[in-house]
Design an enzyme around this catalytic site. Sequence first.
Site, PDB file in Angstrom:
ATOM      1  N   LYS A 151       0.867  -1.191   0.000  1.00  0.00           N
ATOM      2  CA  LYS A 151       0.000   0.000   0.000  1.00  0.00           C
ATOM      3  C   LYS A 151       0.900   1.236   0.000  1.00  0.00           C
ATOM      4  O   LYS A 151       1.456   1.612   1.019  1.00  0.00           O
ATOM      5  CB  LYS A 151      -0.883  -0.027   1.262  1.00  0.00           C
ATOM      6  CG  LYS A 151      -2.208   0.648   1.137  1.00  0.00           C
ATOM      7  CD  LYS A 151      -2.227   2.141   1.041  1.00  0.00           C
ATOM      8  CE  LYS A 151      -1.948   2.960   2.247  1.00  0.00           C
ATOM      9  NZ  LYS A 151      -1.836   4.404   1.870  1.00  0.00           N
ATOM     10  N   GLY A 178       6.502   4.926   8.576  1.00  0.00           N
ATOM     11  CA  GLY A 178       5.711   6.150   8.628  1.00  0.00           C
ATOM     12  C   GLY A 178       5.834   6.774  10.016  1.00  0.00           C
ATOM     13  O   GLY A 178       6.819   6.548  10.730  1.00  0.00           O
ATOM     14  N   SER A 179       4.821   7.535  10.387  1.00  0.00           N
ATOM     15  CA  SER A 179       4.889   8.268  11.645  1.00  0.00           C
ATOM     16  C   SER A 179       4.716   7.335  12.844  1.00  0.00           C
ATOM     17  O   SER A 179       4.073   6.284  12.746  1.00  0.00           O
ATOM     18  CB  SER A 179       3.790   9.336  11.661  1.00  0.00           C
ATOM     19  OG  SER A 179       2.529   8.710  11.513  1.00  0.00           O
ATOM     20  N   THR A 180       5.269   7.748  13.963  1.00  0.00           N
ATOM     21  CA  THR A 180       5.143   6.954  15.195  1.00  0.00           C
ATOM     22  C   THR A 180       3.672   6.851  15.601  1.00  0.00           C
ATOM     23  O   THR A 180       3.218   5.807  16.077  1.00  0.00           O
ATOM     24  CB  THR A 180       6.010   7.579  16.304  1.00  0.00           C
ATOM     25  OG1 THR A 180       7.385   7.443  15.900  1.00  0.00           O
ATOM     26  CG2 THR A 180       5.822   6.906  17.643  1.00  0.00           C
ATOM     27  N   GLU A 181       2.955   7.932  15.362  1.00  0.00           N
ATOM     28  CA  GLU A 181       1.522   7.967  15.693  1.00  0.00           C
ATOM     29  C   GLU A 181       0.771   6.837  14.946  1.00  0.00           C
ATOM     30  O   GLU A 181       0.013   6.076  15.553  1.00  0.00           O
ATOM     31  CB  GLU A 181       1.036   9.329  15.237  1.00  0.00           C
ATOM     32  CG  GLU A 181      -0.340   9.719  15.563  1.00  0.00           C
ATOM     33  CD  GLU A 181      -0.682  11.010  14.774  1.00  0.00           C
ATOM     34  OE1 GLU A 181       0.230  11.666  14.219  1.00  0.00           O
ATOM     35  OE2 GLU A 181      -1.879  11.314  14.719  1.00  0.00           O
ATOM     36  N   GLY A 191       2.212   4.271  13.557  1.00  0.00           N
ATOM     37  CA  GLY A 191       2.835   3.014  13.992  1.00  0.00           C
ATOM     38  C   GLY A 191       2.081   2.401  15.167  1.00  0.00           C
ATOM     39  O   GLY A 191       1.875   1.178  15.235  1.00  0.00           O
ATOM     40  N   GLU A 226       9.214   1.049  11.075  1.00  0.00           N
ATOM     41  CA  GLU A 226      10.303   2.015  10.928  1.00  0.00           C
ATOM     42  C   GLU A 226       9.644   3.379  11.044  1.00  0.00           C
ATOM     43  O   GLU A 226       8.915   3.795  10.143  1.00  0.00           O
ATOM     44  CB  GLU A 226      10.982   1.785   9.570  1.00  0.00           C
ATOM     45  CG  GLU A 226      12.401   2.287   9.544  1.00  0.00           C
ATOM     46  CD  GLU A 226      12.485   3.619   8.855  1.00  0.00           C
ATOM     47  OE1 GLU A 226      12.358   4.638   9.579  1.00  0.00           O
ATOM     48  OE2 GLU A 226      12.637   3.654   7.632  1.00  0.00           O
ATOM     49  N   CYS A 280      13.222  10.328   7.863  1.00  0.00           N
ATOM     50  CA  CYS A 280      13.057   9.961   9.272  1.00  0.00           C
ATOM     51  C   CYS A 280      14.392  10.069  10.003  1.00  0.00           C
ATOM     52  O   CYS A 280      14.431  10.281  11.206  1.00  0.00           O
ATOM     53  CB  CYS A 280      12.454   8.576   9.399  1.00  0.00           C
ATOM     54  SG  CYS A 280      13.144   7.427   8.229  1.00  0.00           S
ATOM     55  N   GLU A 337       9.151  15.591  15.927  1.00  0.00           N
ATOM     56  CA  GLU A 337       9.650  15.446  14.558  1.00  0.00           C
ATOM     57  C   GLU A 337       8.914  16.429  13.648  1.00  0.00           C
ATOM     58  O   GLU A 337       7.683  16.419  13.569  1.00  0.00           O
ATOM     59  CB  GLU A 337       9.408  14.017  14.066  1.00  0.00           C
ATOM     60  CG  GLU A 337       9.972  13.784  12.686  1.00  0.00           C
ATOM     61  CD  GLU A 337       9.812  12.350  12.207  1.00  0.00           C
ATOM     62  OE1 GLU A 337       8.729  11.767  12.398  1.00  0.00           O
ATOM     63  OE2 GLU A 337      10.765  11.818  11.620  1.00  0.00           O
TER      64      GLU A 337
HETATM   65  P1  ADP Z   1       2.497  11.092   7.185  1.00  0.00           P
HETATM   66  O1  ADP Z   1       1.756  11.583   8.383  1.00  0.00           O
HETATM   67  O2  ADP Z   1       3.863  11.628   7.114  1.00  0.00           O
HETATM   68  O3  ADP Z   1       1.715  11.178   5.895  1.00  0.00           O
HETATM   69  P2  ADP Z   1       1.752   8.468   7.858  1.00  0.00           P
HETATM   70  O4  ADP Z   1       2.400   7.702   8.937  1.00  0.00           O
HETATM   71  O5  ADP Z   1       0.406   9.061   8.111  1.00  0.00           O
HETATM   72  O6  ADP Z   1       2.764   9.561   7.410  1.00  0.00           O
HETATM   73  O7  ADP Z   1       1.622   7.597   6.535  1.00  0.00           O
HETATM   74  C1  ADP Z   1       2.474   6.565   6.157  1.00  0.00           C
HETATM   75  C2  ADP Z   1       1.653   5.491   5.494  1.00  0.00           C
HETATM   76  O8  ADP Z   1       0.713   4.981   6.436  1.00  0.00           O
HETATM   77  C3  ADP Z   1       0.823   5.943   4.297  1.00  0.00           C
HETATM   78  O9  ADP Z   1       0.815   4.908   3.324  1.00  0.00           O
HETATM   79  C4  ADP Z   1      -0.555   6.117   4.897  1.00  0.00           C
HETATM   80  O10 ADP Z   1      -1.612   5.976   3.956  1.00  0.00           O
HETATM   81  C5  ADP Z   1      -0.592   4.990   5.892  1.00  0.00           C
HETATM   82  N1  ADP Z   1      -1.550   5.153   6.996  1.00  0.00           N
HETATM   83  C6  ADP Z   1      -2.005   6.307   7.543  1.00  0.00           C
HETATM   84  N2  ADP Z   1      -2.892   6.044   8.516  1.00  0.00           N
HETATM   85  C7  ADP Z   1      -3.012   4.699   8.600  1.00  0.00           C
HETATM   86  C8  ADP Z   1      -3.749   3.807   9.432  1.00  0.00           C
HETATM   87  N3  ADP Z   1      -4.578   4.249  10.368  1.00  0.00           N
HETATM   88  N4  ADP Z   1      -3.584   2.475   9.232  1.00  0.00           N
HETATM   89  C9  ADP Z   1      -2.739   2.009   8.301  1.00  0.00           C
HETATM   90  N5  ADP Z   1      -2.016   2.796   7.488  1.00  0.00           N
HETATM   91  C10 ADP Z   1      -2.135   4.124   7.630  1.00  0.00           C
END
Ligand code: ADP
Length: 498
Positions: free
Chosen positions: A197, A250-253, A255, A272, A306, A403
């Site tokens: 994805k 992606g973001s820790t949030e 994650g 990561e 990151c 960050e």
């Molecule tokens: P940013 O905030 O920098 O866009 P994210 O961590 O939100 O980074 O996004 C990284 C990836 O995680 C993207 O592919 C995004 O679509 C996906 N993503 C965002 N929210 C969710 C979620 N709740 N569950 C699974 N994947 C998600």
Amino acid sequence: MALDATIDQHAREFVTRHHQMLIGNDWVDAASGQTFETYDPSTGDVLATIPRGSSEDIDRAVKTARAAFDPDGPWRRMSPSDRGRAIHRLGDLILEHGDELATLETLDNGKPLTVAKAADVPLAADLFHYMSGWANKNGGSTLQISVPYMPGAEWHAYTLHEPVGVVGQIIPWNFPLLMAAWKLGPALACGCTVVLKPAEQTPLSALRLGELCLEAGIPPGVVNVVTGFGEETGAPLAAHPDVDKVAFTGSTEVGRLILQAAAGNIKKVSLELGGKSPNVVYADADLETAIPGAANAIFFNHGQCCAAGSRLFVEESIYDDVVSGVAEHARSIQVGPGLDPQTQMGPLVSQEQMDRVCGFLASGETEGAETVVGGKRKGDRGYFVEPTVLAGTNPRMKVEAEEIFGPVVTVRPFERGATPGDANATNYGLAAGVWTKDLSKAHRTAKALRAGTVWINCYNVFDAALPFGGYKESGWGREMGAEALELYTEVKSVVTLL
Ligand code: ADP
């Protein structure tokens, strides 16, 4: 959108076509028929229309990946050497289509084309080439067991390394092609099948990569690419009961959300996540390399890394020189559209990201940080932000604690001879930098820093053979290197009483 006639013709054709997702051997619209638009970050104009996947599409892709993982399926029946050859071929194809892929990255993400060509494309190809070699080397071992409660018994015991199964891989927008490579390479080398994805901001190179996977001879169903938004597509993938493992960058949030979603069927998880990496410059550093090095540590990829060296610590006797040198460097950076060959820094990826970074800049001002250079949006078209240096910060300020994921570095002095105590004052632990000519000091500092990677007299050095990942809230597991295989391997112990 009318694309400049001078850009790579194949990329131009690809961007303007009707985009579909890859499930098995089929290119399909979203089951709902819905789409969403992506934007060229250098102008804010619509770039492409992309299928808006949902749980229904994820379900279909997971079923397809499961069928491809079947013990009788083509992927499992392919010999490890043949699997390796297909992965290697994928690396070759990335190089063959390098200009096209680099252009897609620039259009989607905004990064300079020169950088996409010099870094993203060759690193992605190299990752597949490196991982292809592991396809026939990830074996188990024979074990000398004793079993003390069965004296005299004779044993034959060994381990099998088996693929973990169907893997969901969710990737971000900062290095769209390279992150796809980091994820797919080891998963394929281990014999897993994948539902990938890509980020909703940057889906183009992943879709093109899907085509190249088929062209490379990776059987249909082994790599499936489902596009869409995080909550609508990523979340059902992370929660899917028939997915054996989820790998996320992606973001820790987010994650944390992935972890919760994975709890249902206790899937394996690798993460990561974010970083707030310290970059430490000692007084005895070679400033001719340390100053541009510290600038590159934060401004490379517009700070959307990151691992960005976003907290700069400088020994007090050279503090003024380093701050003015980094500021000078920031001033000299040519900011502009990624397709312009003069551009050294492009726009941020999206309006949302630009607003986020500008929000941090505003909070820095409110909290009393001193803006040495930059500090605001650049122009009023596209998502450009000035390279920014903030001084006089402390770990309680948002700009130093959180960050930013933009071209913003905080800088402050530390006392002579000491390792800056605040270097580890962060919940993150992804990377760190050290600049000194004193080898003992360099390695002592490397030991003291709680980070998954420490760069000495360099920064942002990545290699397919070098494991990368985080301590603390920066994640679980290591990508790249031999360690990445562990993320996609189940170990089976087999014991025979002879
Ligand atoms: P940013 O905030 O920098 O866009 P994210 O961590 O939100 O980074 O996004 C990284 C990836 O995680 C993207 O592919 C995004 O679509 C996906 N993503 C965002 N929210 C969710 C979620 N709740 N569950 C699974 N994947 C998600």
